[in-house]
Design a protein around this motif. Structure first.
Motif, PDB file in Angstrom:
ATOM      1  N   ALA A   1       0.805  -1.216   0.000  1.00  0.00           N
ATOM      2  CA  ALA A   1       0.000   0.000   0.000  1.00  0.00           C
ATOM      3  C   ALA A   1       0.843   1.274   0.000  1.00  0.00           C
ATOM      4  N   GLY A   2       1.999   1.219   0.655  1.00  0.00           N
ATOM      5  CA  GLY A   2       2.855   2.396   0.727  1.00  0.00           C
ATOM      6  C   GLY A   2       3.370   2.831  -0.635  1.00  0.00           C
ATOM      7  N   SER A   3       3.302   1.946  -1.625  1.00  0.00           N
ATOM      8  CA  SER A   3       3.824   2.303  -2.943  1.00  0.00           C
ATOM      9  C   SER A   3       2.730   2.821  -3.884  1.00  0.00           C
ATOM     10  N   LEU A   4       1.506   2.983  -3.370  1.00  0.00           N
ATOM     11  CA  LEU A   4       0.442   3.549  -4.208  1.00  0.00           C
ATOM     12  C   LEU A   4       0.623   5.063  -4.341  1.00  0.00           C
ATOM     13  N   SER A   5       0.027   5.632  -5.378  1.00  0.00           N
ATOM     14  CA  SER A   5       0.038   7.095  -5.519  1.00  0.00           C
ATOM     15  C   SER A   5      -0.880   7.706  -4.456  1.00  0.00           C
ATOM     16  N   GLY A   6      -0.746   9.010  -4.257  1.00  0.00           N
ATOM     17  CA  GLY A   6      -1.555   9.684  -3.249  1.00  0.00           C
ATOM     18  C   GLY A   6      -3.047   9.463  -3.439  1.00  0.00           C
ATOM     19  N   GLY A   7      -3.512   9.584  -4.679  1.00  0.00           N
ATOM     20  CA  GLY A   7      -4.927   9.400  -4.977  1.00  0.00           C
ATOM     21  C   GLY A   7      -5.378   7.976  -4.687  1.00  0.00           C
TER      22      GLY A   7
ATOM     23  N   LEU B   1     -15.285  11.522   6.947  1.00  0.00           N
ATOM     24  CA  LEU B   1     -14.145  11.720   6.058  1.00  0.00           C
ATOM     25  C   LEU B   1     -13.415  12.995   6.443  1.00  0.00           C
ATOM     26  N   ASP B   2     -12.113  12.873   6.712  1.00  0.00           N
ATOM     27  CA  ASP B   2     -11.343  14.052   7.112  1.00  0.00           C
ATOM     28  C   ASP B   2     -10.479  14.539   5.949  1.00  0.00           C
ATOM     29  N   GLU B   3     -10.913  15.609   5.319  1.00  0.00           N
ATOM     30  CA  GLU B   3     -10.220  16.226   4.176  1.00  0.00           C
ATOM     31  C   GLU B   3      -9.758  15.215   3.131  1.00  0.00           C
ATOM     32  N   PRO B   4     -10.708  14.522   2.515  1.00  0.00           N
ATOM     33  CA  PRO B   4     -10.336  13.509   1.512  1.00  0.00           C
ATOM     34  C   PRO B   4      -9.650  14.109   0.282  1.00  0.00           C
ATOM     35  N   SER B   5      -9.853  15.388   0.008  1.00  0.00           N
ATOM     36  CA  SER B   5      -9.305  15.957  -1.227  1.00  0.00           C
ATOM     37  C   SER B   5      -7.920  16.565  -1.042  1.00  0.00           C
ATOM     38  N   LEU B   6      -7.429  16.551   0.198  1.00  0.00           N
ATOM     39  CA  LEU B   6      -6.176  17.251   0.497  1.00  0.00           C
ATOM     40  C   LEU B   6      -5.008  16.759  -0.357  1.00  0.00           C
ATOM     41  N   GLY B   7      -4.377  17.690  -1.049  1.00  0.00           N
ATOM     42  CA  GLY B   7      -3.156  17.400  -1.797  1.00  0.00           C
ATOM     43  C   GLY B   7      -3.357  16.581  -3.063  1.00  0.00           C
TER      44      GLY B   7
ATOM     45  N   ARG C   1      -8.703  16.147 -10.902  1.00  0.00           N
ATOM     46  CA  ARG C   1      -9.325  14.999 -11.561  1.00  0.00           C
ATOM     47  C   ARG C   1      -9.571  13.854 -10.559  1.00  0.00           C
ATOM     48  N   VAL C   2      -8.596  13.660  -9.679  1.00  0.00           N
ATOM     49  CA  VAL C   2      -8.723  12.610  -8.651  1.00  0.00           C
ATOM     50  C   VAL C   2      -9.802  12.998  -7.641  1.00  0.00           C
ATOM     51  N   VAL C   3      -9.844  14.286  -7.304  1.00  0.00           N
ATOM     52  CA  VAL C   3     -10.863  14.759  -6.367  1.00  0.00           C
ATOM     53  C   VAL C   3     -12.256  14.493  -6.933  1.00  0.00           C
ATOM     54  N   ASP C   4     -12.427  14.707  -8.260  1.00  0.00           N
ATOM     55  CA  ASP C   4     -13.704  14.410  -8.907  1.00  0.00           C
ATOM     56  C   ASP C   4     -14.085  12.941  -8.735  1.00  0.00           C
ATOM     57  N   VAL C   5     -13.117  12.060  -8.984  1.00  0.00           N
ATOM     58  CA  VAL C   5     -13.368  10.617  -8.840  1.00  0.00           C
ATOM     59  C   VAL C   5     -13.815  10.296  -7.409  1.00  0.00           C
TER      60      VAL C   5
END
Ligand SMILES: Nc1ncnc2c1ncn2[C@@H]1O[C@H](COP(=O)(O)OP(=O)(O)OP(=O)(O)O)[C@@H](O)[C@H]1O
Ligand SMILES: [Mg+2]
Lengths: 236, 297
Positions: free
Chosen positions: A136-142, A162-168, A172-176
């Motif tokens: 899991a540590g090797s996944l991208s931030g999104g 949910l605590d700030e799911p969109s942070l950083g 496009r990822v935030v939309d998903v």
């Protein structure tokens, strides 16, 4: 029907009173947003609801938190999960050294229908199924945020925090993520989301509370709240 | 000249020592992973386990019953110690737990001294482990083979437990991030209990093997193995099971070969060599061979 009822809540870290008598409700079936800038007390509030506040040196010093009409302030955090409360924490806190699949196994620690839950979250985030054997540590931030949400859903919660799911994350990822949050909500899960991302809160929530230095300063329907001059000045 | 049988003897010797250090180091690693506690008292659990075995034998039980009973009692003792000594300190500074574990070590050693006297006790090996196999010049004791095989089996079992069972995976998750594991509905205290039970049970078993290998135990028996296991765990990267096993191997190997191949007048350096390895490894890799920098929140 009110699922979560927070009344006159005070939370302190030693001498620092981070949450100073806030009250709010989350109605069953809704998506409710808690907005506020850095240090306003959003994470502290969610930790009080999940019960993990004691693990970071904080304490609920006043007020009450009721879930499904039951006072839960004294219930230990791991039992609140069994009651149906699941927090996807700030900073994701996925299990870095475990695989994606193992993260989901731990997420489903309390459930009997593990297979069904797994199917559900794999459908929500197909990328996780592809990556199931990856550390899991090797996944991208999104992807890590998707995993954190999927893991939080494994316990089949009635209330997802949910605590700030969109942070950083990239827009496009935030939309998903927000599409997934809407989908989760449509399937019947109530959602309380903490955000600084005002736009997403506007389009994706039924009700909004605005919190500033430990106090609620405004609340109402999204358009109504976000058109208040005071709120505009505060959140920018 | 050094003969081939002699080298083989050393090989078996280092393998056996490796096994026992690795078994102790695994226990220390499991506890460290979850509690961030370097449990100095762990060596004492080896000694106490050996005494439990002697106690059950003297009650008239046979070895096959006494060994599992001594392991079970070791587990109970481990969990009890956690409950009274460490649990009240959770959430406090890590240093206070560390110092408490030193206190627990001293307590256990002296408790055994009072109950069982400071005199060494003969450790009676069961009949079926007493034999010696001979092939010409070369000989190997049954207890040595038993120790090696049992360690390998146990290690395989632990790997399966930690990768294939829900509780095992939950334990790794708790070691990775305790707060997040609580958010998954895991009762951290229960996981910590299981960790102590498991580690103490394995330590008690190591006590049996240790007693069997050397033929006697006394209240101070646990001290050096405890220190060596700690070094093994740190060399391997504390918190990593693979690391503990590898660290135990490096240590056992270095110890036996240095004693066996150096002139006899240097054999007193045996323990010093372990520390030398520790220092060298930590200079090159501060988190051990398999260790990772631990992020604290
Ligand atoms: N573990 C802690 N110990 C002491 N003080 C803390 C701790 N966590 C938060 N605080 C303090 O409590 C106040 C509220 O913090 P909190 O994390 O709840 O804010 P937040 O609204 O989540 O902010 P952000 O948007 O930056 O995440 C801040 O003043 C913060 O410094
Ligand atoms: Mg926060």
């Amino acid at each position: 029907m009110t699922l979560l009822d927070v009344k006159d809540l005070f939370v302190s870290y030693g001498p620092l009173v981070a949450v100073q008598g806030i009250s709010f409700q989350v109605r069953k079936g809704q998506v409710v947003s808690l907005l506020g800038s850095n240090g306003a007390g959003k994470t502290t509030t969610l930790r009080a609801i999940s019960g993990t506040i004691s693990l970071v040196g904080g304490k609920v010093t006043g007020g009450s938190i009721s879930f499904e009409g039951q006072e839960i302030t004294k219930v230990p955090p791991h039992r609140r999960v069994r009651k149906g409360i699941s927090l996807v924490p700030e900073g994701r806190k996925i299990f870095h050294r475990l695989t994606v699949y193992e993260n989901l196994v731990v997420g489903g620690y309390t459930v009997k229908d593990f297979g069904d839950r797994l199917e559900f979250v794999y459908q929500l985030f197909p990328i996780l199924k592809e990556r199931r054997n990856q550390i899991a540590g090797s996944l991208s931030g999104g992807e890590q945020q998707m995993l954190a949400i999927a893991r939080g859903l494994m316990s089949n919660p009635k209330l997802l925090l949910l605590d700030e799911p969109s942070l950083g994350l990239a827009p496009r990822v935030v939309d998903v993520l927000y599409d997934a949050i809407s989908k989760i909500n449509e399937e019947g899960t109530t959602v309380l989301v903490v955000e600084q991302h005002v736009k997403k809160a506007l389009t994706h929530s039924h009700y909004i509370y605005v919190i500033q230095t430990g106090r609620i300063i405004a609340s109402g329907e999204p358009e109504e709240v976000l058109s208040m001059d005071m709120v505009k000045a505060y959140l920018g | 000249m050094v003969s081939a049988t002699y080298i083989l003897d050393l090989f078996i010797g280092s393998f056996v020592l490796w096994s026992m250090y690795a078994l102790l180091a695994i226990g220390m690693s499991i506890i460290y992973g979850i509690l961030r506690l370097i449990n100095f008292a762990h060596g004492a659990m080896l000694m106490v386990g050996a005494y439990f075995y002697i106690m059950f034998l003297s009650m008239g039980l046979d070895p096959i019953t006494s060994l599992p009973l001594s392991m079970a009692l070791g587990a109970v003792l481990g969990v009890t110690i956690d409950f009274f000594a460490y649990r009240p300190l959770r959430g406090g500074p890590e240093l206070s737990m560390l110092i408490t574990s030193l206190g627990v070590y001293i307590f256990l050693e002296n408790l055994v001294r009072i109950i069982a006297t400071p005199q060494p006790r003969v450790f009676p090996l069961p009949e079926f482990l007493k034999g010696v196999y001979r092939y010409g010049d070369f000989s190997v004791r049954v207890i040595e083979i038993f120790t090696i095989v049992l360690t390998l089996v146990l290690f395989a079992a632990l790997v399966l437990f930690f990768t294939k069972t829900k509780v095992g995976i939950a334990m790794r998750a708790t070691a990775d991030d305790l707060e997040a594991s609580v958010l998954m509905g895991i009762d951290a205290n229960r996981i910590i209990m299981i960790a102590f039970a498991l580690a103490s049970m394995v330590a008690a078993l190591t006590g049996f093997l240790w007693g069997g290998m050397y033929g006697q135990v006394d209240p101070t028996t646990g001290f050096m193995p405890g220190v060596k296991a700690f070094i093994a765990a740190v060399v391997g990267g504390i918190g990593s099971l693979t690391g503990s096993v590898l660290g135990g191997y490096i240590l056992g190997y270095a110890e036996i070969y240095s004693v066996g191949l150096l002139p006899p007048e240097y054999s007193g350096l045996r323990d010093g060599i372990s520390f030398l390895i520790l220092i060298i490894i930590l200079l090159i890799r501060p988190y051990g061979l398999f260790g990772r920098e631990v992020e604290r929140v």
